[in-house]
Design a protein around this motif. Structure first.
Motif, PDB file in Angstrom:
ATOM      1  N   GLU A  11      -8.408   2.302  -3.775  1.00  0.00           N
ATOM      2  CA  GLU A  11      -8.615   1.026  -3.938  1.00  0.00           C
ATOM      3  C   GLU A  11      -9.825   0.563  -4.482  1.00  0.00           C
ATOM      4  O   GLU A  11      -9.980  -0.716  -5.162  1.00  0.00           O
ATOM      5  CB  GLU A  11      -8.396   0.134  -2.547  1.00  0.00           C
ATOM      6  N   ALA A  12     -10.913   1.111  -4.180  1.00  0.00           N
ATOM      7  CA  ALA A  12     -12.064   0.825  -4.612  1.00  0.00           C
ATOM      8  C   ALA A  12     -12.235   0.728  -6.459  1.00  0.00           C
ATOM      9  O   ALA A  12     -13.245   0.318  -6.700  1.00  0.00           O
ATOM     10  CB  ALA A  12     -13.350   1.685  -4.081  1.00  0.00           C
ATOM     11  N   LEU A  13     -11.440   1.689  -6.930  1.00  0.00           N
ATOM     12  CA  LEU A  13     -11.493   1.581  -8.195  1.00  0.00           C
ATOM     13  C   LEU A  13     -11.004   0.463  -8.918  1.00  0.00           C
ATOM     14  O   LEU A  13     -11.313   0.151 -10.028  1.00  0.00           O
ATOM     15  CB  LEU A  13     -10.704   2.959  -8.813  1.00  0.00           C
ATOM     16  N   PHE A  14     -10.014  -0.544  -8.323  1.00  0.00           N
ATOM     17  CA  PHE A  14      -9.533  -1.664  -8.845  1.00  0.00           C
ATOM     18  C   PHE A  14     -10.267  -2.940  -8.432  1.00  0.00           C
ATOM     19  O   PHE A  14     -10.690  -3.169  -7.481  1.00  0.00           O
ATOM     20  CB  PHE A  14      -8.221  -1.698  -8.295  1.00  0.00           C
ATOM     21  N   ARG A  15     -10.401  -3.705  -9.458  1.00  0.00           N
ATOM     22  CA  ARG A  15     -10.476  -4.950  -9.472  1.00  0.00           C
ATOM     23  C   ARG A  15      -9.566  -5.850  -9.960  1.00  0.00           C
ATOM     24  O   ARG A  15      -9.013  -5.596 -10.856  1.00  0.00           O
ATOM     25  CB  ARG A  15     -11.801  -5.436 -10.267  1.00  0.00           C
ATOM     26  N   GLY A  16      -9.431  -7.085  -9.253  1.00  0.00           N
ATOM     27  CA  GLY A  16      -8.425  -8.251  -9.637  1.00  0.00           C
ATOM     28  C   GLY A  16      -7.285  -8.118  -9.010  1.00  0.00           C
ATOM     29  O   GLY A  16      -6.282  -8.961  -9.258  1.00  0.00           O
ATOM     30  N   ALA A  17      -7.011  -6.878  -8.171  1.00  0.00           N
ATOM     31  CA  ALA A  17      -5.730  -6.745  -7.530  1.00  0.00           C
ATOM     32  C   ALA A  17      -5.922  -7.364  -6.134  1.00  0.00           C
ATOM     33  O   ALA A  17      -7.037  -7.239  -5.435  1.00  0.00           O
ATOM     34  CB  ALA A  17      -5.291  -5.325  -7.430  1.00  0.00           C
ATOM     35  N   VAL A  18      -4.796  -7.996  -5.531  1.00  0.00           N
ATOM     36  CA  VAL A  18      -4.816  -8.472  -4.064  1.00  0.00           C
ATOM     37  C   VAL A  18      -4.609  -7.320  -3.158  1.00  0.00           C
ATOM     38  O   VAL A  18      -5.250  -7.215  -1.997  1.00  0.00           O
ATOM     39  CB  VAL A  18      -4.016  -9.622  -3.926  1.00  0.00           C
TER      40      VAL A  18
ATOM     41  N   GLN B  83       0.849   1.007  -7.108  1.00  0.00           N
ATOM     42  CA  GLN B  83       1.360  -0.118  -7.779  1.00  0.00           C
ATOM     43  C   GLN B  83       0.156  -1.439  -7.313  1.00  0.00           C
ATOM     44  O   GLN B  83       0.134  -1.705  -6.268  1.00  0.00           O
ATOM     45  CB  GLN B  83       2.467  -0.304  -7.444  1.00  0.00           C
ATOM     46  N   PRO B  84      -0.646  -1.903  -8.238  1.00  0.00           N
ATOM     47  CA  PRO B  84      -1.192  -3.053  -7.983  1.00  0.00           C
ATOM     48  C   PRO B  84      -0.512  -4.254  -7.962  1.00  0.00           C
ATOM     49  O   PRO B  84       0.470  -4.505  -8.583  1.00  0.00           O
ATOM     50  CB  PRO B  84      -2.097  -3.044  -9.273  1.00  0.00           C
ATOM     51  N   HIS B  85      -0.890  -5.328  -6.927  1.00  0.00           N
ATOM     52  CA  HIS B  85       0.208  -6.314  -6.797  1.00  0.00           C
ATOM     53  C   HIS B  85      -1.075  -7.373  -6.678  1.00  0.00           C
ATOM     54  O   HIS B  85      -2.166  -7.372  -6.466  1.00  0.00           O
ATOM     55  CB  HIS B  85       0.568  -6.351  -5.259  1.00  0.00           C
ATOM     56  N   ARG B  86      -0.626  -8.733  -7.149  1.00  0.00           N
ATOM     57  CA  ARG B  86      -1.454  -9.815  -7.145  1.00  0.00           C
ATOM     58  C   ARG B  86      -0.845 -11.085  -6.090  1.00  0.00           C
ATOM     59  O   ARG B  86      -1.445 -11.761  -5.890  1.00  0.00           O
ATOM     60  CB  ARG B  86      -1.511 -10.469  -8.428  1.00  0.00           C
ATOM     61  N   LEU B  87      -0.041 -10.412  -5.121  1.00  0.00           N
ATOM     62  CA  LEU B  87       0.181 -11.284  -3.780  1.00  0.00           C
ATOM     63  C   LEU B  87       0.334  -9.893  -2.806  1.00  0.00           C
ATOM     64  O   LEU B  87       0.911  -9.124  -2.971  1.00  0.00           O
ATOM     65  CB  LEU B  87       1.551 -11.878  -3.759  1.00  0.00           C
ATOM     66  N   PRO B  88       0.002 -10.374  -1.510  1.00  0.00           N
ATOM     67  CA  PRO B  88       0.113  -9.293  -0.481  1.00  0.00           C
ATOM     68  C   PRO B  88       1.535  -9.172   0.036  1.00  0.00           C
ATOM     69  O   PRO B  88       2.384  -9.878  -0.297  1.00  0.00           O
ATOM     70  CB  PRO B  88      -0.810  -9.883   0.677  1.00  0.00           C
ATOM     71  N   GLY B  89       1.442  -8.126   0.692  1.00  0.00           N
ATOM     72  CA  GLY B  89       2.896  -7.778   1.253  1.00  0.00           C
ATOM     73  C   GLY B  89       3.960  -8.944   1.791  1.00  0.00           C
ATOM     74  O   GLY B  89       4.759  -8.993   1.632  1.00  0.00           O
ATOM     75  N   TRP B  90       2.861  -9.311   2.905  1.00  0.00           N
ATOM     76  CA  TRP B  90       3.813 -10.360   3.703  1.00  0.00           C
ATOM     77  C   TRP B  90       4.230 -11.493   2.831  1.00  0.00           C
ATOM     78  O   TRP B  90       5.074 -12.245   3.146  1.00  0.00           O
ATOM     79  CB  TRP B  90       2.819 -10.865   4.819  1.00  0.00           C
ATOM     80  N   ALA B  91       3.701 -12.023   1.734  1.00  0.00           N
ATOM     81  CA  ALA B  91       3.837 -13.034   0.860  1.00  0.00           C
ATOM     82  C   ALA B  91       4.869 -12.546  -0.129  1.00  0.00           C
ATOM     83  O   ALA B  91       6.051 -13.490  -0.242  1.00  0.00           O
ATOM     84  CB  ALA B  91       2.675 -13.443  -0.141  1.00  0.00           C
ATOM     85  N   ARG B  92       4.953 -11.185  -0.400  1.00  0.00           N
ATOM     86  CA  ARG B  92       6.213 -11.037  -1.291  1.00  0.00           C
ATOM     87  C   ARG B  92       7.529 -10.896  -0.222  1.00  0.00           C
ATOM     88  O   ARG B  92       8.488 -11.189  -0.846  1.00  0.00           O
ATOM     89  CB  ARG B  92       5.974  -9.555  -1.628  1.00  0.00           C
ATOM     90  N   ARG B  93       7.408 -10.527   0.841  1.00  0.00           N
ATOM     91  CA  ARG B  93       8.430 -10.467   1.663  1.00  0.00           C
ATOM     92  C   ARG B  93       8.998 -12.029   2.052  1.00  0.00           C
ATOM     93  O   ARG B  93      10.217 -12.383   2.218  1.00  0.00           O
ATOM     94  CB  ARG B  93       8.374 -10.124   3.134  1.00  0.00           C
TER      95      ARG B  93
ATOM     96  N   ALA C  84       6.390 -11.551 -11.856  1.00  0.00           N
ATOM     97  CA  ALA C  84       5.030 -11.991 -12.246  1.00  0.00           C
ATOM     98  C   ALA C  84       3.994 -11.440 -11.472  1.00  0.00           C
ATOM     99  O   ALA C  84       2.847 -10.920 -12.095  1.00  0.00           O
ATOM    100  CB  ALA C  84       5.249 -13.287 -12.424  1.00  0.00           C
ATOM    101  N   GLN C  85       4.164 -11.305 -10.287  1.00  0.00           N
ATOM    102  CA  GLN C  85       2.765 -10.844  -9.383  1.00  0.00           C
ATOM    103  C   GLN C  85       2.607  -9.473  -9.590  1.00  0.00           C
ATOM    104  O   GLN C  85       1.267  -8.820  -9.388  1.00  0.00           O
ATOM    105  CB  GLN C  85       3.108 -11.153  -8.123  1.00  0.00           C
ATOM    106  N   ALA C  86       3.498  -8.773  -9.999  1.00  0.00           N
ATOM    107  CA  ALA C  86       3.376  -7.346 -10.218  1.00  0.00           C
ATOM    108  C   ALA C  86       2.894  -6.710 -11.644  1.00  0.00           C
ATOM    109  O   ALA C  86       2.496  -5.495 -11.964  1.00  0.00           O
ATOM    110  CB  ALA C  86       4.591  -6.278  -9.740  1.00  0.00           C
ATOM    111  N   GLN C  87       2.967  -7.835 -12.504  1.00  0.00           N
ATOM    112  CA  GLN C  87       2.282  -7.563 -13.916  1.00  0.00           C
ATOM    113  C   GLN C  87       0.846  -7.915 -13.827  1.00  0.00           C
ATOM    114  O   GLN C  87       0.370  -8.948 -13.169  1.00  0.00           O
ATOM    115  CB  GLN C  87       2.966  -8.594 -14.870  1.00  0.00           C
TER     116      GLN C  87
END
Length: 386
Positions: A10-17, A27-37, A47-50
């Motif tokens: 995870e330390a390699l990624f910027r801009g992902a939630v 798989q980078p996501h821009r919303l956390p799992g609880w929000a996606r559920r 959209a959030q997975a793009q």
């Protein structure tokens, strides 16, 4: 040349939630799992997975880098194929290469029925070579407009993740325009351009078709670290025909209240919609123009009745007026809250020169113009986010 696999931490990624570990990669996501559920809406989940604004950031003396991914591209029934998503490599902040990935999955959407079908394919590789054999800062930006599962990262020299915190974090939420619709590259979206000009670290929660004042999005923003925050809202509320004025005002206050629970004094800029002639005085719902389906230039039209504005239906003009009033009322108790009229980013004079090509989304040149203007207005000395 010997290529070595780099652990996908995870330390390699910027801009992902959030980074989800899958059977074959991450798989980078821009919303956390609880929000996606909580919000299993297909449009929002797509959209959030793009990964708009998501990039791998590390230091390395590598002269060659390979990224294997499984993209999911979006195709629309009756429309020509969309260009492949672009991967961009920056070295010490300067462009050092672009590429695409063949293969992957295809999500086919029927805009008239809402039907969706996925065709599966194999992963592909994008490779960058000829890089200087010296220690350097490497940023590998993922495509902003296609879901991207990262399968592996390989390099011919050791890779070291760069800890976050070297720049101020700008947390932004908006619609498909903020997501990057019609931008040609991931660094060519208007938020990415503004962030580069301002020298800030972007976390882009621009969700195509899904800037709808969802409480889960507000709670996500509340819980994320941020030095400055902006919310660009309006166009999706109109073209989704989601609510009336009374509901919009209450929901907007609630959205801001939630963000303020985690960021009580953080500079927060509310941005109203840019000019979009079809919805300035005509409510939604918005929809594709049937006469343009099957052509190379699908356009959108407004399906509402202007007479219904008197009964509380939303238009962009109504939303701009209400946002201005909301911010003015809240600033009595919140001096760190600010307002920006979206027409300062793209207004009538700009529309005459750079009309929205599909009547809804700006083109690449307009993204550049908006990004540069936003940086100058919001981040320059004396600006709301300075």
């Amino acid at each position: 040349m010997t290529m070595t696999d780099v652990p996908l931490t995870e330390a390699l990624f910027r801009g992902a939630v959030e980074i989800e570990h899958t059977a074959t990669g991450v798989q980078p996501h821009r919303l956390p799992g609880w929000a996606r559920r909580q919000l299993p809406d297909p449009q929002l989940l797509m959209a959030q997975a793009q990964p708009s604004g998501v990039r791998l950031v590390f230091r390395s003396a590598a002269t060659a880098i390979e990224l294997e991914t499984r993209p999911t591209r979006v195709a629309y029934v009756g429309a020509p194929p969309r260009p492949l998503g672009v991967y961009e490599l920056l070295v010490d902040g300067r462009p050092a290469g672009r590429g695409t990935v063949d293969g992957g999955d295809v999500l086919t959407i029927d805009m008239t029925t809402g039907g969706r079908e996925v065709t599966h394919g194999d992963p592909g590789v994008v490779a960058f070579g000829g890089l200087p054999a010296t220690d350097k800062l490497v940023e590998l930006w993922l495509p902003h407009n296609e879901l991207t599962e990262v399968v592996s990262l390989r390099a011919d020299a050791p890779v070291e993740a760069v800890p976050a915190g070297d720049r101020r974090v700008w947390l932004h939420h908006g619609s498909s325009i903020s997501h990057g619709s019609n931008a040609l590259t991931p660094t060519g979206t208007w938020p990415a351009i503004a962030a580069a000009v301002a020298g800030v670290d972007l976390v882009n929660l621009g969700f195509g078709g899904s800037a709808l004042l969802d409480p889960a999005t507000a709670r996500t923003m509340r819980d994320l670290p941020a030095d400055v925050i902006s919310v660009k809202i309006g166009i999706n509320l109109v073209n989704a025909d989601l609510m009336r004025v009374r509901g919009f005002v209450a929901a907007m206050h609630g959205f801001l209240d939630t963000i303020r629970e985690g960021h009580p004094r953080t500079p927060l800029l509310v941005v109203s919609p840019i000019l979009c002639p079809i919805h300035e005085d005509t409510p939604g719902p918005g929809r594709p123009d049937p006469a343009t389906l099957g052509t190379d230039a699908v356009r959108f039209i407004a399906g509402g009745d202007p007479a219904e504005v008197a009964q509380g239906k939303l238009t962009l003009r109504v939303i701009r007026d209400e946002l201005r009033r909301i911010v003015e009322a809240r600033r009595v108790d919140d001096p760190h809250l600010h307002h920006l009229d979206g027409l300062e980013l793209h207004g009538a004079a700009d529309e005459a020169v750079h009309p929205l090509p599909d009547a809804l989304h700006p083109d690449a040149a307009t993204h550049a113009l908006m990004g540069e203007r936003f940086a100058k207005i919001a981040f320059a000395a004396g600006g709301a986010l300075a």
